[in-house]
Design an enzyme around this catalytic site. Structure first.
Site, short mmCIF file in Angstrom:
data_model
loop_
_atom_site.label_atom_id
_atom_site.label_comp_id
_atom_site.label_asym_id
_atom_site.label_seq_id
_atom_site.Cartn_x
_atom_site.Cartn_y
_atom_site.Cartn_z
N GLU A 40 0.99 -1.10 0.46
CA GLU A 40 0.33 -0.12 -0.05
C GLU A 40 1.05 1.25 0.12
O GLU A 40 2.38 1.18 0.39
CB GLU A 40 -0.78 0.05 1.17
CG GLU A 40 -2.35 -1.74 1.20
CD GLU A 40 -3.46 -0.95 1.70
OE1 GLU A 40 -3.41 -0.28 2.68
OE2 GLU A 40 -3.74 -1.93 2.16
N ARG A 78 -13.06 -5.86 -3.84
CA ARG A 78 -12.82 -6.74 -3.13
C ARG A 78 -13.02 -7.09 -1.78
O ARG A 78 -14.24 -6.40 -1.70
CB ARG A 78 -11.12 -5.18 -2.62
CG ARG A 78 -10.65 -4.58 -3.59
CD ARG A 78 -10.45 -5.50 -4.50
NE ARG A 78 -8.53 -6.02 -3.47
CZ ARG A 78 -7.95 -5.40 -4.00
NH1 ARG A 78 -7.34 -4.28 -4.00
NH2 ARG A 78 -6.11 -5.76 -2.83
#
Length: 304
Positions: free
Chosen positions: A3, A293
């Site tokens: 991330e 997701r």
DNA sequence: CATAAATGGCTAT
DNA sequence: TAGCCCTTTATGG
């Protein structure tokens, strides 16, 4: 893994290890052979990150070194920018000294060429595998790429413009906030873990529309993300739990033969903890697919 | 062995 | 929304 915090940490480390070094570049796998050839023999002048994108600038080896550091992103004639996006499972492993034997699908290997005067300092190396993007960009293309990225909680925001833009734009949308947090044009660098964890810490259910969250809560989420992601850059890990909540089994403990719990087992409140008791109230954590997701939330701590 | 899943994002329909 | 891409690791037969 990747991330925004991973990319900022990576940019910092590439910069520290390689800045001003002339590099040897190769693409053993062959997928980036032409680009590696163009980079080979150039000098790395700087690395930075915007959201989940890593941008590394290279200048011809004979170019005069800049007397002062140019503003981040500023580019001059003859410079090329390497753009890397790690996607879901890409890695860019850095080291110094003898590089490891080439193995697997190695997209790009950079090795610092030792300067004559550098003595016996170990030369840096970097191995990139499995990226979604690995390409050379012209300055205009870098600009276009960044134009479609929203404010990044890991970038300096002294005037609060990034925070304000995030609050205004997210707070104006009728879409579910759990989907909005994944949009890189609204906030750059958030991924599936920070999404789930920031919503839990704010007490917001992922399905709540952005416009129903409230500016104060949205602003608080931004501030929280700044803290969480800075910590992620420092440690290289996403740890969102407060110390008093780091108890009990985590997802990694399942099937583990009585071993001590690792940091992963206590690092998150809800991410990948479906069916396990909420660390705060004990209610089983729920999950659903959102924007393709998996999202996770506590139905009690995050009321809909 | 095969298969699925993973912290992502692009494109086509 | 579905399909696809990229690679490694864990799990199942």
């Amino acid at each position: 893994m990747p991330e925004g915090h991973t990319l900022h940490r990576l940019a910092r480390n590439v910069d520290r290890r390689f800045r001003r070094a002339v590099v040897a570049a190769a693409s053993p796998q062959g997928r980036f052979a032409a680009g590696a050839q163009r980079l080979d023999g150039t000098r790395l002048v700087g690395a930075r990150a915007h959201g989940k994108h890593l941008l590394v600038r290279f200048a011809p080896p004979d170019a005069p070194p800049p007397l002062r550091r140019r503003p981040a992103g500023a580019s001059v004639d003859g410079e090329q920018t390497l753009h890397v996006h790690l996607g879901l499972y890409g890695t860019f492993v850095l080291g110094a000294g003898e590089p490891p034997p080439v193995r697997g699908a190695l997209r790009l290997r950079l090795v610092g060429v030792p300067e004559e005067a550098a003595g016996d300092e170990a030369a840096p190396w970097g191995d990139l595998r499995g990226p979604t993007a690995c390409e050379l960009l012209e300055p205009g293309e870098v600009e276009a790429l960044e134009a479609r990225l929203g404010p990044d909680p890991l970038q300096p925001d002294p005037a609060g413009a990034g925070r304000a833009a995030f609050v205004a734009r997210t707070g104006a949308s009728r879409s579910a906030v759990g989907g909005l947090l994944m949009r890189q044009d609204l906030v750059a660098g958030i991924g599936n873990v920070y999404r789930a964890e920031a919503l839990f810490r704010a007490g917001v259910h992922p399905e709540v529309p952005g416009r129903s969250v409230g500016d104060a809560v949205l602003g608080g989420m931004w501030d929280d993300l700044v803290v969480l992601m800075r910590s992620g850059v420092r440690t290289g890990r996403i740890v969102t739990t407060e110390p008093e909540h780091r108890t009990g089994p985590g997802p990694g403990a399942r099937g583990r033969a009585g071993g001590r719990a690792g940091w992963r087992d206590v690092a998150h409140y809800v991410y990948r903890r479906q069916g396990l008791p909420c660390r705060v109230c004990g209610t089983p954590v729920e999950t659903a697919v959102m924007v393709g997701r998996n999202v996770f939330w506590c139905p009690v701590c995050q009321p809909s």
